[in-house]
Design a protein around this motif. Sequence first.
Motif, PDB file in Angstrom:
ATOM      1  N   VAL A   1      -2.091   9.914   3.205  1.00 28.53           N
ATOM      2  CA  VAL A   1      -0.709  10.402   3.185  1.00 28.53           C
ATOM      3  C   VAL A   1      -0.743  11.815   3.763  1.00 28.53           C
ATOM      4  O   VAL A   1      -1.522  12.661   3.310  1.00 28.53           O
TER       5      VAL A   1
ATOM      6  N   TYR B   1       7.996  11.595   2.139  1.00 22.14           N
ATOM      7  CA  TYR B   1       7.222  10.361   2.100  1.00 22.14           C
ATOM      8  C   TYR B   1       7.939   9.296   2.932  1.00 22.14           C
ATOM      9  O   TYR B   1       8.925   8.702   2.495  1.00 22.14           O
TER      10      TYR B   1
ATOM     11  N   LEU C   1      -4.207   1.735   3.459  1.00 19.19           N
ATOM     12  CA  LEU C   1      -3.680   3.091   3.612  1.00 19.19           C
ATOM     13  C   LEU C   1      -4.818   4.077   3.385  1.00 19.19           C
ATOM     14  O   LEU C   1      -5.437   4.105   2.319  1.00 19.19           O
TER      15      LEU C   1
ATOM     16  N   LEU D   1      12.276   7.395   1.245  1.00 12.49           N
ATOM     17  CA  LEU D   1      11.557   6.308   1.908  1.00 12.49           C
ATOM     18  C   LEU D   1      12.523   5.177   2.279  1.00 12.49           C
ATOM     19  O   LEU D   1      12.501   4.675   3.414  1.00 12.49           O
TER      20      LEU D   1
ATOM     21  N   PRO E   1       7.391   6.439   6.678  1.00 10.85           N
ATOM     22  CA  PRO E   1       6.378   5.661   7.407  1.00 10.85           C
ATOM     23  C   PRO E   1       5.515   6.473   8.358  1.00 10.85           C
ATOM     24  O   PRO E   1       4.304   6.235   8.452  1.00 10.85           O
TER      25      PRO E   1
ATOM     26  N   GLU F   1       0.833  -1.199   0.000  1.00 18.41           N
ATOM     27  CA  GLU F   1       0.000   0.000   0.000  1.00 18.41           C
ATOM     28  C   GLU F   1       0.876   1.261   0.000  1.00 18.41           C
ATOM     29  O   GLU F   1       0.592   2.234  -0.703  1.00 18.41           O
ATOM     30  N   THR F   2       1.925   1.231   0.806  1.00 20.60           N
ATOM     31  CA  THR F   2       2.860   2.361   0.873  1.00 20.60           C
ATOM     32  C   THR F   2       3.504   2.621  -0.485  1.00 20.60           C
ATOM     33  O   THR F   2       3.577   3.765  -0.955  1.00 20.60           O
ATOM     34  N   THR F   3       3.961   1.563  -1.128  1.00 14.50           N
ATOM     35  CA  THR F   3       4.663   1.695  -2.402  1.00 14.50           C
ATOM     36  C   THR F   3       3.715   2.086  -3.527  1.00 14.50           C
ATOM     37  O   THR F   3       4.038   2.940  -4.368  1.00 14.50           O
TER      38      THR F   3
ATOM     39  N   LEU G   1       2.200   8.281   7.117  1.00 10.94           N
ATOM     40  CA  LEU G   1       1.198   7.429   6.481  1.00 10.94           C
ATOM     41  C   LEU G   1       0.237   6.913   7.542  1.00 10.94           C
ATOM     42  O   LEU G   1       0.657   6.464   8.608  1.00 10.94           O
TER      43      LEU G   1
END
Length: 379
Positions: free
Chosen positions: A235, A217, A232, A253, A219, A136-138, A222
């Motif tokens: 942001v 961006y 997610l 990141l 952790p 989800e982060t990526t 998020l």
Amino acid sequence: MDIEAHAERVGDGTALAAELESAFGPAESVVVRELPGGNANDTLLVEWDDAEYVVRVPPTSTPAPEMLADVGREYAALGAVADTEVPAPRLLHRCRDASVVGDEFFVMELLDGEVIEDRVPERFDSPAARERIVDETTDALAALHDVPVPDEFDADPDTPEAYLERELRTFRDQLAWAEERTTEERRVDGLHDLADRLEDRLPERPADATAFVHGDYKPDNLMFAPGDAADLVGVLDWEMAARGDPLADVGWLLSYWEQESDPSIMTDEVRERYGDHNYFEMLRVFVEDYSGFTSHPDSPGRGHIVDRYEERAGREYRHDEFYRALGTLKLGVITEGFFRAHLDDSPNAKPTYPVMRMVPFVLAEQGRQILDGEVPLRE
């Protein structure tokens, strides 16, 4: 209207309540509180009867004048990602009248979720949930780099090379500004060495390889949904958004994404100099515990992030050592600014700022290790 204000900068809250009433209608009960966390723009929570809103406003003083606390930039960035695949808070109101709370501000929705700073919540503590968090982060980062650059950022550099040169110049300027005070206490030569080495290693990039970048961006910017899905939902902290080199976002990141096999950055010099410092344990927590999620054996590593980003973005991530080390330099400069803020106004500085006497040393060491090839991208 019954107003209860628990934030010094809003006074009795009357002016803020009047401004918000023009946007949201009357309320019988208004409560204003400061939300903790973050080192850039201040965040206020407003309880407006049964509704809750978030106010973002520049701090009364900033520890990095050229790098943090740009409310107008954050507002434009949030507007740009609205109705895209990038989850972010919705904008609700903007006020340019500095007389209300001492500066311009904007209001956004309050998201329901949780930020994962070190350890994951128990509901996410499984290999599948950990992988979903990383994916989800990526995916959100790849989606961001497909969002058209807002018109408000037309003045930003239009090539990756120009963007990176501006970044390094800004970092040097910020370091010089911080050192007007901090060198009275000590000097972090490693940050200057790191900046020199990065200038010598500026990568060659296609001139048209710019994109809309977040600039911060990582952790703890998020937010993930409640429940077990590890979705997610937001942001956060867009005040450093820009037109720039998307690989700088990826490297930033990855510079936070420590792995179990990485060498320690707690050097003998730091231990010998600061081992008996009152905040040494806080430094240990910053170095060792912050990465508790990323370095866990069940969490995907840096290589997984790169592979997924390249697949989703259709863009190759090259010059890894440069971009990760650039991230450590950036954070080192920012933390040196925090240490200046502590020296300038200790009673009003954030409670974490005293540890910034030590943090820039370990970040300079991290950057050196990366450029010397001691911290490979993949385990």
